[in-house]
Enzyme design. Sequence first.
Site, PDB file in Angstrom:
ATOM      1  N   LEU A   1       0.829  -1.207   0.000  1.00 11.80           N
ATOM      2  CA  LEU A   1       0.000   0.000   0.000  1.00 11.80           C
ATOM      3  C   LEU A   1       0.864   1.258   0.000  1.00 11.80           C
ATOM      4  CD1 LEU A   1      -2.545  -1.131   2.737  1.00 11.80           C
ATOM      5  CD2 LEU A   1      -2.928  -1.044   0.285  1.00 11.80           C
TER       6      LEU A   1
ATOM      7  N   GLY B   1       5.442 -12.813  19.417  1.00 10.40           N
ATOM      8  CA  GLY B   1       6.230 -12.857  18.183  1.00 10.40           C
ATOM      9  C   GLY B   1       7.680 -12.506  18.461  1.00 10.40           C
TER      10      GLY B   1
ATOM     11  N   ASP C   1       9.438   1.318  11.797  1.00  6.16           N
ATOM     12  CA  ASP C   1       8.468   0.408  12.442  1.00  6.16           C
ATOM     13  C   ASP C   1       8.462   0.720  13.940  1.00  6.16           C
ATOM     14  OD1 ASP C   1       7.682  -0.952  10.179  1.00  6.16           O
ATOM     15  OD2 ASP C   1       9.164  -2.561  10.412  1.00  6.16           O
TER      16      ASP C   1
ATOM     17  N   TYR D   1      -2.526  -5.231   9.879  1.00  7.11           N
ATOM     18  CA  TYR D   1      -3.473  -4.182   9.461  1.00  7.11           C
ATOM     19  C   TYR D   1      -4.358  -4.612   8.299  1.00  7.11           C
ATOM     20  CZ  TYR D   1       0.177  -3.338   6.000  1.00  7.11           C
ATOM     21  OH  TYR D   1       1.108  -3.495   4.995  1.00  7.11           O
TER      22      TYR D   1
ATOM     23  N   ASN E   1      14.069  -0.456   8.150  1.00  6.42           N
ATOM     24  CA  ASN E   1      13.002  -0.483   7.141  1.00  6.42           C
ATOM     25  C   ASN E   1      13.036   0.773   6.271  1.00  6.42           C
ATOM     26  OD1 ASN E   1      11.935   1.504   8.804  1.00  6.42           O
ATOM     27  ND2 ASN E   1       9.829   0.828   8.478  1.00  6.42           N
TER      28      ASN E   1
ATOM     29  N   GLU F   1      13.224 -20.740  20.871  1.00  5.20           N
ATOM     30  CA  GLU F   1      14.625 -20.356  20.663  1.00  5.20           C
ATOM     31  C   GLU F   1      14.748 -18.915  20.168  1.00  5.20           C
ATOM     32  OE1 GLU F   1      18.318 -21.879  18.022  1.00  5.20           O
ATOM     33  OE2 GLU F   1      16.680 -23.282  18.302  1.00  5.20           O
TER      34      GLU F   1
ATOM     35  N   LYS G   1      15.403  -6.378   5.300  1.00  6.46           N
ATOM     36  CA  LYS G   1      15.597  -5.450   6.423  1.00  6.46           C
ATOM     37  C   LYS G   1      16.973  -5.579   7.089  1.00  6.46           C
ATOM     38  CE  LYS G   1      10.781  -4.539   7.515  1.00  6.46           C
ATOM     39  NZ  LYS G   1       9.697  -4.552   8.497  1.00  6.46           N
TER      40      LYS G   1
END
Length: 497
Positions: free
Chosen positions: A240, A351, A326, A438, A311, A378, A290
């Site tokens: 986007l 995460g 970010d 999103y 980023n 890990e 990245k």
Amino acid sequence: MKLNKLRNGVCAVIAEKTSDQMVRSCNQAFDLGADLVELRIDFLEEEIFVEELLKNISGPTLVTIRRKIDGGLWVKDEQSRINMLQQAQKFGANAIDVEADCFQHFPPVSGCLRILSYHNFAQTPADIDVLHKAFEVKRPELVKIACFANNNSDSVRILNLYKRANIPLIAFCMGSIGFPSRVLALIKNSPWMYANFSDNLVNAPGIPIFKDFISVYDIKSLSNQTNVFGVMGDPIGHSLSPAIHNASYKVLGYDGVYLPFHISASDFLTSIEGYQTIPVMGFSVTIPHKEKAFSFSTTSSDLVKQIGAANTLVKTSNGFHAENTDATGVIAAIKNKLGETLDKREVLILGAGGVARAAVFALKKAGCIVKVCNRSAERAEVLASEAGVGIVSWNQRHDFKSGLLVNCTSVGMHPNENDSPWDSNCFTENHIAFDTVYNPIETRFLRDAAQAKAIVIDGIEMFVYQAAAQFNLFTSFNAPLDVMRKTVLEKLRRKKI
Ligand code: NAP
């Protein structure tokens, strides 16, 4: 209109099965802003009367009868094709498209450009500059070269042809990798670019859809002064970012264009170096680049050094500066909802991938008490020890009964919209649930949290703030947040991507 005077034009490619529909589509295209139309006669499935057809079209026309061997649908005899193109010259077409092997059949006719065209659907030949020179020797009024890009160096080589052109040139690469060259060609002085107006068009890989092309890109304002930016990633087609950055340039009157660069993991260095000949002044960076963006940069912020990934790459006088917006986006989205102070807030990050890393380091820096929790233990251990934060095992995650819960996993993302990384009956009203996903805007995670009366923060806010921070770095202007938010919401609501 004299086509040889045209700059920054958009040519609507009309590929219809009947003459009536072809005429209707041409006239519709002019109403919507086309500068000329390309009549793909090879798509017509009925008897063709060129004079009649041309008479009923209200603007400049380019007549093309593409043979099967050149990627078109024409399978009838060559002589009738030549006759028809000669009729087009005679009966008022503003341009005809002909290949090098039959160019001799078309002496110049006043008011009708002869475009000598070359298409290669497999590759961009190593000797494309030699071919280009040979085409110019035939003295057409315009040369068109369209080759398939297998890597970004192909696009760069094609764009370099403009430097040596003595005759007006339209040169670009096909395929998703080649897409940016279609816009950059206009910056390099291409009189127009092609965009697809018909559902029937086949065998034109990477050609933009007419409406999208003219709504996303401010085609008329492009020049060799335009600042070029873009997003690099693989895949990149659904990004986007071009829509929101270009909409922001338009609103502020900033002379910039922002493109989607499809760059594979192995093509990072050659692409970034190749595009310096344009030059591209800044890149948004997404998967899988990245980490490489950080190691490639000449300077970077402390946060980028800690996260180990960037980023954003901004061109400087001695290379590229790396940032991680970010991280900025995570903090801005939370502060926008909860107020300025984040000090001592309890946070559980779900995460341990790229976004989780940015969130962990940024929230720790903001004073939060952070714990990480990831499906693969890990990866969580590595992140927790690098960042000096706590760890929670995946099976124990629901013991976190209050505080800021941030989903940095990809769970719940389109098309798996029914999934959530958190059991619905484990939300409490003491949670603040922030989903970095999103698409969709309202994820299952957020719906379940809202049901339990928790405060919710959606991923759009982070997306807008990270893009705004990039915009500020690229342009030194303040990003128009409302325009960015409106554009991304419109795009997401219009189609599932
Ligand atoms: P990534 O590096 O690939 O990390 C993906 C994470 O999701 C990993 O921790 C992975 O765990 C976890 N995961 C994947 N499938 C899972 C499952 N079935 N169950 C539990 N955990 C699972 O991706 P990323 O770059 O961090 O991006 C993550 C998400 O952030 C994206 O999906 C995107 O929607 C969102 N995002 C938002 C923005 C924004 O501006 N709002 C920007 C970028 C990305 P393992 O380690 O166990 O595999």
